[in-house]
Design a protein around this motif. Sequence first.
Motif, mmCIF file in Angstrom:
data_model
loop_
_atom_site.group_PDB
_atom_site.id
_atom_site.type_symbol
_atom_site.label_atom_id
_atom_site.label_comp_id
_atom_site.label_asym_id
_atom_site.label_seq_id
_atom_site.Cartn_x
_atom_site.Cartn_y
_atom_site.Cartn_z
ATOM 1 N N TYR A 290 0.803 -1.218 0.000
ATOM 2 C CA TYR A 290 0.000 0.000 0.000
ATOM 3 C C TYR A 290 0.831 1.261 0.000
ATOM 4 C CZ TYR A 290 -3.884 3.063 0.875
ATOM 5 O OH TYR A 290 -4.824 4.040 0.754
ATOM 6 N N GLY A 291 1.873 1.324 0.842
ATOM 7 C CA GLY A 291 2.711 2.522 0.854
ATOM 8 C C GLY A 291 3.557 2.588 2.110
ATOM 9 N N LYS A 293 5.070 3.793 5.680
ATOM 10 C CA LYS A 293 4.480 4.203 6.947
ATOM 11 C C LYS A 293 5.480 5.055 7.722
ATOM 12 C CE LYS A 293 1.294 0.322 7.418
ATOM 13 N NZ LYS A 293 0.815 -0.758 8.308
ATOM 14 N N PRO A 343 4.045 10.454 4.486
ATOM 15 C CA PRO A 343 2.987 9.797 5.266
ATOM 16 C C PRO A 343 2.356 10.745 6.282
ATOM 17 C CG PRO A 343 4.912 8.393 5.126
ATOM 18 C CD PRO A 343 5.341 9.712 4.594
ATOM 19 N N SER A 355 -13.775 9.152 4.444
ATOM 20 C CA SER A 355 -12.553 8.987 3.667
ATOM 21 C C SER A 355 -12.950 9.066 2.202
ATOM 22 C CB SER A 355 -11.875 7.639 3.987
ATOM 23 O OG SER A 355 -10.701 7.486 3.186
ATOM 24 N N SER A 381 -3.394 10.663 -1.512
ATOM 25 C CA SER A 381 -4.156 9.415 -1.477
ATOM 26 C C SER A 381 -4.504 9.099 -0.040
ATOM 27 C CB SER A 381 -3.355 8.257 -2.098
ATOM 28 O OG SER A 381 -2.158 8.039 -1.366
ATOM 29 N N ARG A 382 -5.529 8.219 0.138
ATOM 30 C CA ARG A 382 -6.015 7.848 1.462
ATOM 31 C C ARG A 382 -5.719 6.385 1.730
ATOM 32 N NH1 ARG A 382 -10.986 7.823 -0.004
ATOM 33 N NH2 ARG A 382 -10.755 8.763 -2.077
ATOM 34 N N ALA A 383 -5.383 6.066 2.993
ATOM 35 C CA ALA A 383 -4.984 4.701 3.346
ATOM 36 C C ALA A 383 -5.982 4.020 4.275
ATOM 37 C CB ALA A 383 -3.598 4.712 4.003
ATOM 38 N N THR A 395 -0.573 5.331 9.976
ATOM 39 C CA THR A 395 -0.642 6.048 8.702
ATOM 40 C C THR A 395 -2.059 5.967 8.144
ATOM 41 O OG1 THR A 395 1.675 5.598 8.201
ATOM 42 C CG2 THR A 395 0.259 6.194 6.352
ATOM 43 N N GLY A 397 -2.929 8.323 5.401
ATOM 44 C CA GLY A 397 -2.905 8.920 4.078
ATOM 45 C C GLY A 397 -1.543 9.537 3.791
ATOM 46 N N TYR A 398 -1.473 10.303 2.656
ATOM 47 C CA TYR A 398 -0.193 10.847 2.228
ATOM 48 C C TYR A 398 -0.374 12.296 1.756
ATOM 49 C CZ TYR A 398 0.842 5.915 2.431
ATOM 50 O OH TYR A 398 0.982 4.645 2.883
#
Length: 427
Positions: A290-291, A293, A343, A355, A381-383, A395, A397-398
């Motif tokens: 996902y991305g 943290k 993050p 969200s 983007s949203r996590a 975390t 989002g970004y």
Amino acid sequence: MQGNHRKKLSAALAILMLSSQPVAASGLEAARSKAVQKKSSIRSNMAGTQSKISQTKGQVAAVQAEMSALDAQITRVNIKIDQLNGEMQKLQAEIAKTKAELEAAKAELLEKKELYAKRLRAMYIANDRGYLDILLDSTDATSLIGNARMIRSIATSDRELIDEINAKVKEIEEKQALLAEQEKQLAQKQQQARIERSNLEAANAQKAGYMNSLMNNLSAYEAQYDAMLRESDAIESQIANLDLSIQKAKQEEAARLAKQRAAQQVRRQKASAPRARAAESSASADVVQYGAKATPEERTGELYWPVPGHHRITSPFGYRIHPILKYRKLHTGVDIGAPNGTPVVSAASGTVIASRFMGGYGNCVMIDHGGKVTVYGHLSSRAVSPGQSVSAGETIGYVGSTGMSTGAHLHFEVRVNGAVQNPLNYL
């Protein structure tokens, strides 16, 4: 118009809250969006009214200064009039004195003239003998000299008496004429001073009327501002109720989806255990991919810092000129500058109540912490998803620049019972 709008919004909220059917979060969010727009419009109008109040107060102060100056001038003119009245009283007393002196001199002149007339009558009675007869009756040189001296003495005395009285009368008449001229000039000065005072009083009355008009305007502006403030507070309360309703709707939706997913999982497991394990493995891979943290920083306040490692405030909480809309508007949070993709972590543990993409906020996440709601705007983007529970420092989002944004940053808000607060008081 504003009162009707508030009543309609309240009625819509009541219908949504009392409905026995599950309430769609999208409908609540639409109502909330309208309430936020209405609040923003009211706040903009409040700023304009506040500007009018400040401008009117400045005009009031200026008119008060002008009226004070006019009052000072009127006071000076009144003092001048009092002085002129005093001078006039003295002059009139002097004129009365001179008039009495003139009357006395005229009486004396009349008395002298009567005495002179008596002498002439006496001379006429004595056979109307004149100066020549008296000289001719002289018997010798001695009587002649004596009679001549007597005649010269009488003539001299008569001339001096007449000259003295005429001079005295002339002197008094000249003095009386001078005083009359002075009285005329002084009366002109009094009239001019009275006209000046009348003009000043008229100007002051005009200023007083203008002042009353300004004070009425000021009262109207302040009453208008107070009414808008009350309406803004009422809408703020409605937004808070909508937030709670949205949270409840999201939780119910999340619970329903969880039940569906659980039921689907049971069916998959019964149908094919290997296939279920493969799906579980695939889901785990998605989470890992996902991305990045972030590691939460040490907490110094009630909430964690939402962008670890980045502390530059590019725009503080409070009123400002909006960088895009270009008018004075309340900035409901703080902007934290950070590179795109940095993050963003949850400031505390809680439940995600929103969200999604939210107009000017762009990609936005809202988290309920029980009594407080935090808002994270302009994300790239949203996590997390609505209904999801998050931990403090997790975390969510970004950093990005979506919505009404001029560059990569996080817009961070703190709301307590629906009312926006300065986030720096909690971080």
